[in-house]
Scaffold this active site. Structure first.
Site, PDB file in Angstrom:
ATOM      1  N   SER A   1       4.694  49.596 -64.980  1.00  0.00           N
ATOM      2  CA  SER A   1       4.839  49.219 -63.546  1.00  0.00           C
ATOM      3  C   SER A   1       4.998  47.737 -63.423  1.00  0.00           C
ATOM      4  CB  SER A   1       3.606  49.695 -62.898  1.00  0.00           C
ATOM      5  OG  SER A   1       3.678  49.301 -61.528  1.00  0.00           O
ATOM      6  N   GLY A   2       5.754  47.474 -62.453  1.00  0.00           N
ATOM      7  CA  GLY A   2       6.077  45.951 -62.330  1.00  0.00           C
ATOM      8  C   GLY A   2       7.373  45.281 -63.343  1.00  0.00           C
TER       9      GLY A   2
ATOM     10  N   THR B   1      12.931  50.000 -60.884  1.00  0.00           N
ATOM     11  CA  THR B   1      13.366  50.274 -59.814  1.00  0.00           C
ATOM     12  C   THR B   1      14.629  49.622 -59.217  1.00  0.00           C
ATOM     13  OG1 THR B   1      11.422  51.367 -58.840  1.00  0.00           O
ATOM     14  CG2 THR B   1      13.074  50.943 -57.210  1.00  0.00           C
TER      15      THR B   1
ATOM     16  N   ASN C   1       2.434  45.540 -59.392  1.00  0.00           N
ATOM     17  CA  ASN C   1       3.762  45.373 -58.889  1.00  0.00           C
ATOM     18  C   ASN C   1       3.666  45.810 -57.420  1.00  0.00           C
ATOM     19  OD1 ASN C   1       6.315  45.552 -58.204  1.00  0.00           O
ATOM     20  ND2 ASN C   1       6.963  47.434 -59.462  1.00  0.00           N
TER      21      ASN C   1
ATOM     22  N   SER D   1       5.883  49.420 -56.700  1.00  0.00           N
ATOM     23  CA  SER D   1       5.753  50.383 -57.910  1.00  0.00           C
ATOM     24  C   SER D   1       6.280  51.697 -57.493  1.00  0.00           C
ATOM     25  CB  SER D   1       4.438  50.299 -58.455  1.00  0.00           C
ATOM     26  OG  SER D   1       4.257  51.247 -59.423  1.00  0.00           O
ATOM     27  N   SER D   2       7.152  52.432 -58.379  1.00  0.00           N
ATOM     28  CA  SER D   2       7.507  53.843 -58.065  1.00  0.00           C
ATOM     29  C   SER D   2       6.302  54.476 -58.862  1.00  0.00           C
ATOM     30  CB  SER D   2       8.822  54.236 -59.085  1.00  0.00           C
ATOM     31  OG  SER D   2       9.948  53.371 -58.356  1.00  0.00           O
TER      32      SER D   2
ATOM     33  N   GLY E   1       7.154  54.082 -67.598  1.00  0.00           N
ATOM     34  CA  GLY E   1       7.057  53.870 -69.076  1.00  0.00           C
ATOM     35  C   GLY E   1       5.589  54.192 -69.490  1.00  0.00           C
TER      36      GLY E   1
ATOM     37  N   GLU F   1       1.897  54.169 -70.386  1.00  0.00           N
ATOM     38  CA  GLU F   1       0.821  53.439 -69.633  1.00  0.00           C
ATOM     39  C   GLU F   1      -0.535  53.440 -70.260  1.00  0.00           C
ATOM     40  OE1 GLU F   1       2.203  53.532 -64.879  1.00  0.00           O
ATOM     41  OE2 GLU F   1       0.645  54.624 -65.614  1.00  0.00           O
TER      42      GLU F   1
END
Length: 1347
Positions: free
Chosen positions: A164-165, A169, A213, A216-217, A430, A432
């Site tokens: 994330s971040g 996206t 982020n 973040s998605s 990804g 985590e």
């Protein structure tokens, strides 16, 4: 050369571990011997260190500086973690480059800053290019996928992953924008815009702010972009994975819920949203848990407007949008429902918005129904149970709403035609790991395990294919296989099966399930561990790292339980959207899932389970489970050609261009980049084509070796001589494969050879300078000695000389005075005698003149007495010879007497009267001459009258002829013949042998003829037919340069003829009288002139496009890649992504190709008689294109930004300038269009160290913007060890100076290659008279010449 031998050399550099920077560079200060326990090194800060080493595992060696900063990590000679980390850091921090290749992977580091590298100009620059030809970029990956799809007719996938971040996206969004730009559909459906419009909607309902982020998605997304047989976008389909539903009801500190909730709250006061009874986000539990409802720099109200626009663009009407907003508002109100005995207003609003039964909802939110075989029991829930039931209902509603929105987006992107191929873009979370990892992290890491297995197999397969293609023996390479981890999770009696089993039990708990895991896997599976200090967690050894999971909530989240009675209430809702969510047979989320047949290109890895059991995130009866969708995703990826993008987060503080080595190293391990490097390093990591090797290392070759014609054979001979161990390299069909460290060794040999050559040159130059200096000193010493030695005799000599001069002065003065006195006496005597002689002589001359005055008149009178001789020429001459005497006499006489008195007195013999008579006689003679002339003129007048009568007869005959011509023209057959004959003129042959613009002159002669007849219909018809005919010819020959050149010239001449003969004074200044007679008499054609002018501009633009299309493929190879200067080759290793120019050097374009093409254009334009001003404008446009394309390519090719390449570019520019001079086109201003490129070439060559250098750069590079200057400085790449990179501090100096100078810069990096200079058509009158133009007899237009 053996790798261990490199440690025995002083000054060798190595990497040693460091707690802060992960790895630290050090230099060996003492030769290392085998068996030593310590390595004596010096750190970069000067610290001496005895580093303990294991002889079997020495510290990794550092690459030469020349190999640092490469576009592809596989181009490094030493492939290991510190080399990769350092290369990425140099590119990111110093060169400000965020993209780097690592074999088949594109590593993308988030810059946390907007960069000018994503415009349409960049897209067009990468379109059609090979992947290794340009700097690494997300557009290069997209182009490679698009090209492989078109070339192989095979589906492609782009897998974008990262934590994330990291920028997943945004990267996915850019790939989709690339496809939408390069593959525009021909329909008016604007499919590309709809595909791009789906991103803001899915981001609004599926993205949220996290601590890492701001956007973040919180779900995975696979978007299939469908193409037709012409490879144009016809539609798209989206599949989503594992939406984070728990975020709807809970957010951690400094996090937010999904964006759409805050957008809705920010718009609550708008009239259309007031019935939702919303307020600010701080008023709702589900939006204020994180403590911060605002994102800095984000306007939620403006984003709401953008979301509504994208809904409308997809064809989703306002009613549909309002249903969605109503459902979202209901969820917010549901979150504010308090479990109390009192009536809750928010529950009332919730039921009102969804049209539910308030009493039933009130009851069943606090009670549950237990059905047994004998009775039904209603049991009240505790407050925590009621809150959980409320939150579960909110999550369920949002989950259905999210799926419904995706379904409607897919329907909007639905296509009617047949899908030929597709490119899938996977934007997925990804690996985590957090301080507390729960069910969501377990699912995410499980998905990443599956993706990593697919990635490992693909990399392994590509490596094997590369060896087989090059005919190199294949040896088994050991690589990390994570299949055991996947088996641990999904195999029979694995973690997921035990979880499902526990979920089926009525009294199943997280603790019971965890105990089963302990019993089955602790001390039995090396990948599963029990934490020492916890009985509520378990540890799994994933491919990236060990992760500890808390078991709390696993069962609840897996069941995703919503009480049946609440679902029944929602089914009974009169709000259609809500009721449809909870029907027993919901509509399929993906309307295209049944139409896309995926056939795997290779055997798919099947899970060991024989049947699909209940898995993550769903109830037993649900078909669309996370595990089944993940299985479908893997099947899809295996059936496509994958392309990998790994997004890296450089730091946790979101600081632009700050590089945290620890965080980056952790992500590189997690995303598989280092595993790829490790696989490559085990065999032959460095690979050079024979051409690259020959170009780079020809300096190490002997003259005898270079005398051979076969470059491949030369490379083999040289390598066998330089590297004695044949196991260190392998010869393939097109490449040479090297073991780790061998390229570094070759670079060292090359550097040593160059250094030796430099020393030799320096030795000779310094010797020559010293000899020259010695000779100057010697000459000076001799001169000094000469003057010093002469000083002794100089004084005596000067004194004697001065005494002699004094004596001479007095002696000479005495002699001169004595001589002067004698001369004076003699001069006076001579003057006396001379003056007396002259006086006597003058007296003698005066007396005879007095006597001759009177004797002259006496002779005249005597002569007159002898007869009237006034007409005698001699007499007249005699009189004139004495004119000065007569004049003086007559003047005196007329003062005393009047001439009339003399005539009246009859004094005929008076001298004055005699002269008068002579003059009278002469006048009479002249009168007689004039009378004769008058008679002759009368005769000529008579002749002219006769000629006049003859001309009148000819005019009558012409009138009769004209009447006959009218009958001929009446049939209008001549017009068509003129049209087709003139339109079918061929550019060659006719034009060369006739005057320029002959068809244009013939066309105007037809116009003049219609004007002569005063026939408006004929004139209008003819001009319209002519214009339509030219348009048709241009359309049919839109790619024919010669035909376009021919008709551009003739259209221009035709336009000039209409102006020249229009009768307007401004256009008639240069006309001859004969040309003025041919001016139009009856019609004003100014409107048609405007139409023709527009047509000429249209032809000119197409003419320019054809020239640009022909020359554009030559520009980059000729101006940038081709190296004509000897000894300045800039080729360096390119790694896995080879430049297309490095594969084969045959049939490549050179600078000569460009010059030949320009000469062809020039000669064709000259042959077709194109006006010189138009020709200059066309050449200027071409030179602008050459400069812009070359400069744009330079911006995007770091490997070309070197001092030597600057020399080559400057040389190529000089060739173009010579061409302009040779063609006499210096006044075209074409040279000025190359100024930005020339300044860029100068910038590559100039010194870039001091403040004065920065000042000089800012003053000299006036045609380059600050962004462009900084880009070149950051991209500057040394080719040899003797060059140095540009320090970041120097780049900052240039930026500061540019700001202080108030440069008016544009933020764009690229030049607009589509820019067209304004074209002007100068008026140039034709020197040819219409009567003198020879119309070809084959045209049968003889009547035109008779006008």
């Amino acid at each position: 050369m053996a790798l261990a031998e490199l440690y025995t050399q002083v000054s060798a550099r190595v990497w040693i571990p460091d707690n802060e920077e992960v790895w630290q560079s050090a230099e060996i200060t003492k030769n290392y011997k085998a068996g030593d326990l310590f390595l004596h090194v010096q750190l970069e800060d000067g610290t001496e260190l005895n580093y303990p080493v294991d002889p079997a595992a020495l510290p990794p060696l550092r690459n030469p500086d020349i190999l640092v900063g490469e576009n592809d990590l596989t181009a490094l000679s030493y492939l290991h973690e510190p080399a990769v980390l350092h290369n990425l850091k140099v590119r990111f921090v110093e060169s400000k480059l965020i993209y780097t290749y690592s074999g088949i992977i594109l590593v993308a580091i988030n810059p946390y800053k907007q960069l000018p590298i994503y415009g349409d100009a960049i897209i067009h620059a990468y379109s059609g290019q090979n992947m290794g030809d340009m700097d690494p970029h997300i557009f290069a990956v997209a182009e490679e996928a698009y090209k492989q799809m078109a070339r192989n007719n095979k589906n492609q996938s782009i897998i974008v992953s990262g934590e994330s971040g990291a920028g997943k996206t945004v990267s996915a969004r850019y790939t989709m924008r690339y496809f939408a730009t390069v593959s525009k559909s021909t329909s008016n459906a604007h499919v590309e815009d709809k595909v791009l419009a789906s991103n803001p909607i899915t981001e609004a309902v599926g993205n949220a702010k996290t601590t890492r982020n701001d956007n973040s998605s919180r779900f995975g997304k696979y978007t299939e972009i469908s193409f037709d047989q012409s490879y144009r976008i016809i539609g798209a389909n989206m599949r989503t994975y594992l939406l984070e539903k728990s975020r709807v009801v809970f957010q951690s500190e400094n996090e937010r819920n999904y964006h759409i909730f805050y957008q809705l709250c920010a718009s609550a006061m708008q009239p259309e949203f007031q019935h939702l009874k919303l307020g600010s986000a701080e008023k709702f539990n589900y939006t204020r848990m994180g403590g911060n409802t605002v994102i800095e720099g984000v306007d939620d109200r403006a984003n709401m407007v953008e979301t509504q626009k994208t809904f409308a663009l997809l064809g989703l009407k306002e009613d549909f949008q309002m249903d969605i907003f109503k459902t979202l508002a209901a969820i917010l109100h549901l979150g504010n429902v308090e479990i109390t005995a009192l009536e809750d207003s928010h529950l009332n609003i919730f039921c009102e918005l969804l049209d539910l039964n308030f009493d039933k909802m009130t009851q069943w939110l606090c009670h549950r129904k237990i059905i047994t075989t004998s009775e039904t029991v209603i049991k009240p829930m505790t407050k925590p149970q009621a809150v959980n039931a409320r939150d579960a209902l909110a999550k369920k509603i949002y989950s259905h709403l999210f799926d419904f929105i995706v379904e409607r987006i897919n329907q909007a992107l639905q296509f009617t035609g047949k899908q030929h191929t597709f490119i899938g873009v996977l934007d997925i979370y990804g690996f985590e790991t957090f301080d507390v990892n729960s069910f969501e992290q377990f699912c995410i890491n499980y998905a990443n395990e599956k993706l990593q297995l697919q990635f490992n197999l693909h990399v392994f397969k590509l490596e094997q294919e590369e060896y087989m293609k090059e005919d190199i023996p294949w040896t088994l390479i050991d690589f990390y296989d994570n299949q055991p981890v996947i088996d641990l999770i999904e195999a029979k009696m694995g973690i997921l099966e035990l979880l499902d089993e526990e979920c089926l039990l009525p009294h199943g708990t997280d603790e019971n399930w965890l105990q089963k895991l302990y019993n089955n896997f602790v001390n039995k599976n090396a990948l599963f561990e029990k934490p020492r200090m916890s009985n509520t967690s378990f540890i799994i050894q994933h491919f990236a790292d060990k992760v500890e999971y808390k078991c709390e909530g696993f069962l609840e989240k897996n069941r995703d339980t919503v009480y049946e009675v609440l679902m029944e209430i929602l089914k009974e809702s009169k709000f259609r959207l809500c009721a449809n969510f909870f029907q027993d047979n919901p509509v399929s989320i993906s309307p295209f899932s049944s139409t896309i047949n995926i056939k795997s290109a290779r055997p798919v890895l099947k899970p060991p389970n024989k049947q699909l059991r209940m898995t993550v995130g769903s109830k037993v009866l649900c078909k669309h489970t996370f595990r089944s969708s993940l299985s479908l995703l893997m099947e899809t990826l295996n059936a496509t050609t994958p392309h990998y993008v790994r997004c890296i987060k450089p730091n946790d503080e979101k600081q632009p261009f700050e590089f945290d080595s620890k965080r980056v190293a952790q992500q590189l391990r997690a995303c598989g980049v280092l595993e790829t490097i490790r696989i490559s390093a085990q065999s032959y990591p460095s690979r050079w084509t024979y051409i690259e090797f020959f170009s780079r290392y020809s300096i190490l070759m002997t003259q005898q070796e270079l005398s051979l014609n076969d470059k491949k054979q030369i490379c083999k001979i040289v390598l066998q001589r330089l590297i004695q161990d044949p196991n260190q390299y392998q010869f393939g069909r097109t490449k040479i494969f090297f073991r780790a460290g061998q390229v570094a060794y070759l670079e060292k040999l090359r550097s040593d050879k160059l250094r030796h050559a430099c020393i030799m040159i320096q030795k000779n130059v310094r010797g020559w300078l010293q000899r020259k200096k010695f000779l100057r000193i010697k000459q000076a010493a001799v001169t000094i000695q000469q003057y010093f030695r002469g000083q002794r005799t100089c004084y005596v000599t000067l004194k004697q000389t001065w005494a002699a001069i004094i004596i001479q002065k007095y002696c000479r003065g005495y002699l001169v005075r004595k001589l002067c006195q004698l001369i004076h006496v003699a001069a006076v005597t001579i003057q006396a005698f001379t003056r007396g002689f002259l006086a006597r002589k003058k007296y003698r001359k005066v007396q005879p003149i007095k006597n001759s005055y009177f004797s002259s008149w006496k002779q005249l009178l005597l002569y007159k007495k002898d007869g009237d001789k006034g007409s005698d020429p001699y007499y007249f001459t005699f009189c004139m010879s004495g004119s000065h005497i007569f004049y003086s006499f007559s003047t005196h006489f007329l003062k005393t007497q009047s001439p009339l008195s003399l005539l009246s007195a009859g004094n005929e013999k008076h001298p004055f009267i005699v002269l008068f008579r002579v003059l009278e006689k002469k006048i009479q003679n002249q009168k007689q001459d004039y009378e004769k002339e008058i008679e002759l003129l009368k005769g000529e007048i008579k002749v002219l009258k006769e000629e006049k009568s003859q001309l009148q007869q000819q005019i009558q005959q012409e009138i009769i002829i004209q009447d006959g011509l009218k009958i001929e023209v009446g049939q209008l057959t001549k017009q068509a013949q003129v049209k087709y004959d003139s339109m079918n003129f061929k550019p060659r042959g006719v034009v060369v042998n006739t005057i320029p613009g002959l068809p244009a002159h013939i066309l105007f002669m037809c116009v003049r003829y219609a004007d002569y007849l005063n026939d408006a219909d004929m004139l209008k018809s003819f001009i319209n037919v002519t214009i339509d005919g030219i348009k048709q010819v241009v359309k049919e020959n839109s790619e024919n340069f010669e035909m376009l050149s021919f008709w551009l010239s003739n259209t221009y001449y035709f336009l000039n003829c209409l102006k020249q003969y229009s009768g307007e004074e401004e256009f008639m200044k240069s006309n001859t009288p004969r040309q003025n007679k041919n001016c139009l008499k009856h019609f004003d054609l100014s409107e048609y002139r405007q139409i023709l002018s527009d047509l000429a501009i249209r032809i000119y633009h197409q003419f320019i496009v054809v020239m640009e299309n022909n020359i554009q493929p030559m520009i980059v190879p000729g101006m940038l890649e081709y190296e004509s200067l000897q000894g300045i080759s800039g080729l360096k290793p390119t790694g896995f992504r080879k430049r297309s120019s490095s594969i084969d050097d045959t049939d490549t374009y050179t600078m000569t190709s460009i010059l030949q093409q320009l000469s062809y254009f020039y000669s064709t334009m000259c042959q077709n008689g194109l006006d010189s001003e138009l020709l200059k404008q066309a050449v200027k446009q071409l030179f602008f294109l050459i400069g812009a394309v070359t400069l744009n390519s330079l911006f995007l090719r770091k490997d070309m930004c070197s001092c030597r390449k600057g020399m080559q570019i400057r040389c190529n520019i000089s060739y173009l300038e010579e061409w302009l001079k040779d063609k006499n086109l210096q006044s075209s201003n074409a040279k000025e269009t190359l100024e930005p490129l020339a300044q860029a070439a100068w910038l590559l060559q100039v010194k870039k160290i001091t403040d004065d250098d920065a000042k000089e750069i800012c003053e000299h590079c006036t045609s380059l913007s600050t962004v462009q200057i900084v880009k070149i400085l950051n991209s500057y790449t040394p080719i040899d060890d003797f060059e140095k990179r540009v320090a970041p501090s120097f780049v900052r100096k240039v930026q500061v100076r540019a700001m202080l100078n108030n440069r008016e810069d544009v933020p764009q990096l690229m030049l607009d290659t589509k820019y067209l200079f304004q074209v002007t058509f100068p008026f140039t009158p034709s020197p040819h008279a219409l009567e003198m133009i020879q119309v070809p007899s084959s045209f049968k237009l003889g009547f035109l010449t008779r006008v």
